[in-house]
Design a protein around this motif. Structure first.
Motif, PDB file in Angstrom:
ATOM      1  N   LEU A 124      -7.465 -22.613  17.435  1.00  0.00           N
ATOM      2  CA  LEU A 124      -6.451 -23.334  16.607  1.00  0.00           C
ATOM      3  C   LEU A 124      -5.334 -23.970  17.129  1.00  0.00           C
ATOM      4  O   LEU A 124      -4.673 -23.424  17.990  1.00  0.00           O
ATOM      5  N   ILE A 125      -4.875 -25.133  16.492  1.00  0.00           N
ATOM      6  CA  ILE A 125      -3.584 -25.554  16.798  1.00  0.00           C
ATOM      7  C   ILE A 125      -2.828 -25.575  15.658  1.00  0.00           C
ATOM      8  O   ILE A 125      -3.271 -26.140  14.758  1.00  0.00           O
ATOM      9  N   ASN A 126      -1.517 -25.157  15.464  1.00  0.00           N
ATOM     10  CA  ASN A 126      -0.790 -25.170  14.584  1.00  0.00           C
ATOM     11  C   ASN A 126       0.649 -25.889  14.814  1.00  0.00           C
ATOM     12  O   ASN A 126       0.946 -25.821  15.774  1.00  0.00           O
ATOM     13  N   CYS A 127       0.988 -26.559  13.911  1.00  0.00           N
ATOM     14  CA  CYS A 127       2.376 -27.413  14.334  1.00  0.00           C
ATOM     15  C   CYS A 127       2.861 -27.184  12.761  1.00  0.00           C
ATOM     16  O   CYS A 127       2.923 -28.247  11.999  1.00  0.00           O
ATOM     17  N   GLU A 128       3.889 -26.571  12.814  1.00  0.00           N
ATOM     18  CA  GLU A 128       4.555 -26.049  11.476  1.00  0.00           C
ATOM     19  C   GLU A 128       6.178 -26.708  11.258  1.00  0.00           C
ATOM     20  O   GLU A 128       6.813 -26.880  12.508  1.00  0.00           O
ATOM     21  N   HIS A 159      19.062 -18.828   9.964  1.00  0.00           N
ATOM     22  CA  HIS A 159      17.591 -18.904   9.620  1.00  0.00           C
ATOM     23  C   HIS A 159      17.244 -19.722   8.413  1.00  0.00           C
ATOM     24  O   HIS A 159      16.057 -19.788   7.886  1.00  0.00           O
ATOM     25  N   GLU A 160      18.256 -19.973   7.557  1.00  0.00           N
ATOM     26  CA  GLU A 160      18.082 -20.971   6.343  1.00  0.00           C
ATOM     27  C   GLU A 160      17.122 -22.235   6.613  1.00  0.00           C
ATOM     28  O   GLU A 160      16.694 -22.709   5.873  1.00  0.00           O
ATOM     29  N   PHE A 161      17.301 -22.398   7.925  1.00  0.00           N
ATOM     30  CA  PHE A 161      16.416 -23.711   8.487  1.00  0.00           C
ATOM     31  C   PHE A 161      15.051 -23.487   8.194  1.00  0.00           C
ATOM     32  O   PHE A 161      14.181 -24.501   7.744  1.00  0.00           O
ATOM     33  N   ARG A 162      14.676 -22.151   8.347  1.00  0.00           N
ATOM     34  CA  ARG A 162      13.061 -21.765   8.297  1.00  0.00           C
ATOM     35  C   ARG A 162      12.734 -21.702   6.835  1.00  0.00           C
ATOM     36  O   ARG A 162      13.218 -20.731   6.346  1.00  0.00           O
ATOM     37  N   ARG A 163      11.511 -22.467   6.468  1.00  0.00           N
ATOM     38  CA  ARG A 163      10.824 -21.745   5.191  1.00  0.00           C
ATOM     39  C   ARG A 163      10.095 -20.872   5.287  1.00  0.00           C
ATOM     40  O   ARG A 163       9.574 -20.563   6.419  1.00  0.00           O
ATOM     41  N   PRO A 164       9.951 -20.157   4.318  1.00  0.00           N
ATOM     42  CA  PRO A 164       8.946 -18.678   4.473  1.00  0.00           C
ATOM     43  C   PRO A 164       7.420 -19.429   4.207  1.00  0.00           C
ATOM     44  O   PRO A 164       7.008 -20.122   3.050  1.00  0.00           O
ATOM     45  N   PHE A 165       6.746 -19.357   5.448  1.00  0.00           N
ATOM     46  CA  PHE A 165       5.385 -20.050   5.453  1.00  0.00           C
ATOM     47  C   PHE A 165       4.351 -19.164   5.115  1.00  0.00           C
ATOM     48  O   PHE A 165       3.281 -19.457   5.334  1.00  0.00           O
ATOM     49  N   PHE A 207      -3.690 -27.010  12.067  1.00  0.00           N
ATOM     50  CA  PHE A 207      -2.806 -26.689  10.800  1.00  0.00           C
ATOM     51  C   PHE A 207      -1.584 -27.290  10.947  1.00  0.00           C
ATOM     52  O   PHE A 207      -0.936 -26.837  11.915  1.00  0.00           O
ATOM     53  N   PHE A 208      -1.163 -28.112   9.884  1.00  0.00           N
ATOM     54  CA  PHE A 208       0.263 -28.531  10.084  1.00  0.00           C
ATOM     55  C   PHE A 208       0.678 -28.813   8.648  1.00  0.00           C
ATOM     56  O   PHE A 208       0.173 -28.962   7.593  1.00  0.00           O
ATOM     57  N   ALA A 240      -5.173 -19.968  20.534  1.00  0.00           N
ATOM     58  CA  ALA A 240      -4.479 -20.731  19.793  1.00  0.00           C
ATOM     59  C   ALA A 240      -3.412 -21.327  20.287  1.00  0.00           C
ATOM     60  O   ALA A 240      -2.950 -20.783  21.452  1.00  0.00           O
ATOM     61  N   CYS A 241      -2.914 -22.493  19.977  1.00  0.00           N
ATOM     62  CA  CYS A 241      -1.703 -22.998  20.167  1.00  0.00           C
ATOM     63  C   CYS A 241      -0.707 -23.459  19.339  1.00  0.00           C
ATOM     64  O   CYS A 241      -0.920 -23.827  18.404  1.00  0.00           O
ATOM     65  N   ASP A 242       0.743 -22.959  19.476  1.00  0.00           N
ATOM     66  CA  ASP A 242       1.722 -23.183  18.329  1.00  0.00           C
ATOM     67  C   ASP A 242       2.522 -24.428  19.218  1.00  0.00           C
ATOM     68  O   ASP A 242       2.981 -24.358  19.958  1.00  0.00           O
ATOM     69  N   LEU A 243       2.121 -25.509  18.264  1.00  0.00           N
ATOM     70  CA  LEU A 243       2.628 -26.962  18.934  1.00  0.00           C
ATOM     71  C   LEU A 243       3.805 -27.170  18.280  1.00  0.00           C
ATOM     72  O   LEU A 243       4.198 -27.056  17.033  1.00  0.00           O
ATOM     73  N   ALA A 244       5.029 -27.725  19.156  1.00  0.00           N
ATOM     74  CA  ALA A 244       6.418 -27.641  18.666  1.00  0.00           C
ATOM     75  C   ALA A 244       6.810 -26.384  18.039  1.00  0.00           C
ATOM     76  O   ALA A 244       7.274 -26.120  16.923  1.00  0.00           O
ATOM     77  N   CYS A 245       6.647 -25.333  19.045  1.00  0.00           N
ATOM     78  CA  CYS A 245       6.737 -23.877  18.643  1.00  0.00           C
ATOM     79  C   CYS A 245       8.185 -23.690  18.191  1.00  0.00           C
ATOM     80  O   CYS A 245       8.364 -22.574  17.438  1.00  0.00           O
TER      81      CYS A 245
END
Ligand SMILES: C[S@@+](CC[C@H](N)C(=O)[O-])C[C@H]1O[C@@H](n2cnc3c(N)ncnc32)[C@H](O)[C@@H]1O
Length: 250
Positions: free
Chosen positions: A104-108, A17-23, A139-140, A41-46
């Motif tokens: 809401l659509i988020n793409c993180e 999980h080092e890949f993932r930044r703390p958002f 939100f992206f 809501a939709c988590d895009l490229a989830c």
């Protein structure tokens, strides 16, 4: 991106999980004020569905979209295990369609940068706008050219049994494209198997992003440099930007 990319990355994404930044702090500051009004809501490229699961836990009707079959499978499995009603859809962010419009659509985590070509951005933004209720938010976050220049032309090594991973990054000076070649070594007993993966990203300037958002029907476009949200991490100012845009109310 070919749909079989992210196969090994998907499989070991949560493990490494080092890949993932703390958002969390960015979400709190930027999404916090609008979340109370979000019913769907939709988590895009989830990816492995971290944000989708968080949204569903809040009682928000949640969809999750990803191009990678493996990412979709993992997100579905986690939702099932946690008994959360996340509707996962395998689709390309350039032309995905949701069963209903959402608030809401988020793409993180620079998922938008994964579009194969810079000129795919308008198509992806049109699909996002179509999926949103009038007044809904997108939100992206994106990596910027500075991140490609400062960070991507590097070599990294990660090791967490049973995985050892070498990543060779590359970027042509002045170009809006960067890439990473991933060499996976995965241990089964005493044997190590090697796999390869290739990930590319493209980027846009802030004015290109703003213009594309406006053209796709967004207003109230705001952005934040990511550095202050990652205090404990090495994200230098200019590398990453968080964006929040509102789909124009009809
Ligand atoms: C860096 S990961 C981010 C995952 C997740 N959003 C997170 O925050 O951990 C990028 C994700 O984008 C997905 N992806 C890449 N190209 C895509 C496309 N054209 N349409 C939909 N998903 C895509 C990948 O499969 C991967 O799950």
């Amino acid at each position: 991106m070919a749909s079989d990319n992210y196969r090994w990355l998907a499989k070991y994404y949560d493990h490494l999980h080092e890949f993932r930044r703390p958002f969390t702090s960015a979400r709190k500051a930027i999404l916090g004020p609008i979340l109370p009004g979000v019913a769907s809501a939709c988590d895009l490229a989830c990816g492995t569905g971290e944000m989708a699961l968080l949204l569903a836990k809040k009682g928000i009707r949640t969809f999750a979209v990803d191009l990678s079959p493996e990412m979709c499978r993992i997100t579905r499995k986690k939702a099932r295990e946690q008994k959360l009603p996340v509707h996962v859809i395998e689709a390309d962010m350039r032309d995905f369609a949701l069963p209903q419009r959402v608030d809401l659509i988020n793409c993180e985590f620079d998922a938008l940068n994964h579009l194969p070509r810079q000129q795919d951005l308008p198509r992806a933004l049109r699909s996002v706008a179509k999926g949103l209720q009038p007044g809904g938010h997108f939100f992206f976050d994106v990596n910027n050219q500075l991140a490609f220049e400062r960070v991507w032309a590097n070599t990294w090594f990660l090791e967490k049994d049973p995985v050892a991973l070498v990543m060779y990054g590359g970027h042509k000076p002045g170009a809006n494209r960067a890439w990473i070649d991933l060499e996976w070594f995965i241990r089964t007993g005493k044997l190590w198997k090697r796999h390869q993966e290739h990930i590319e990203e493209v980027c846009w300037s802030a004015s290109e992003m703003r213009q594309a958002l406006r053209k796709a029907g967004f207003d109230q476009i705001r952005c934040w440099d990511a550095a202050p949200f990652f205090k404990e991490e090495l994200t230098r100012p200019g590398n990453r930007t968080f964006w929040l845009a509102r789909r124009k109310a009809d």
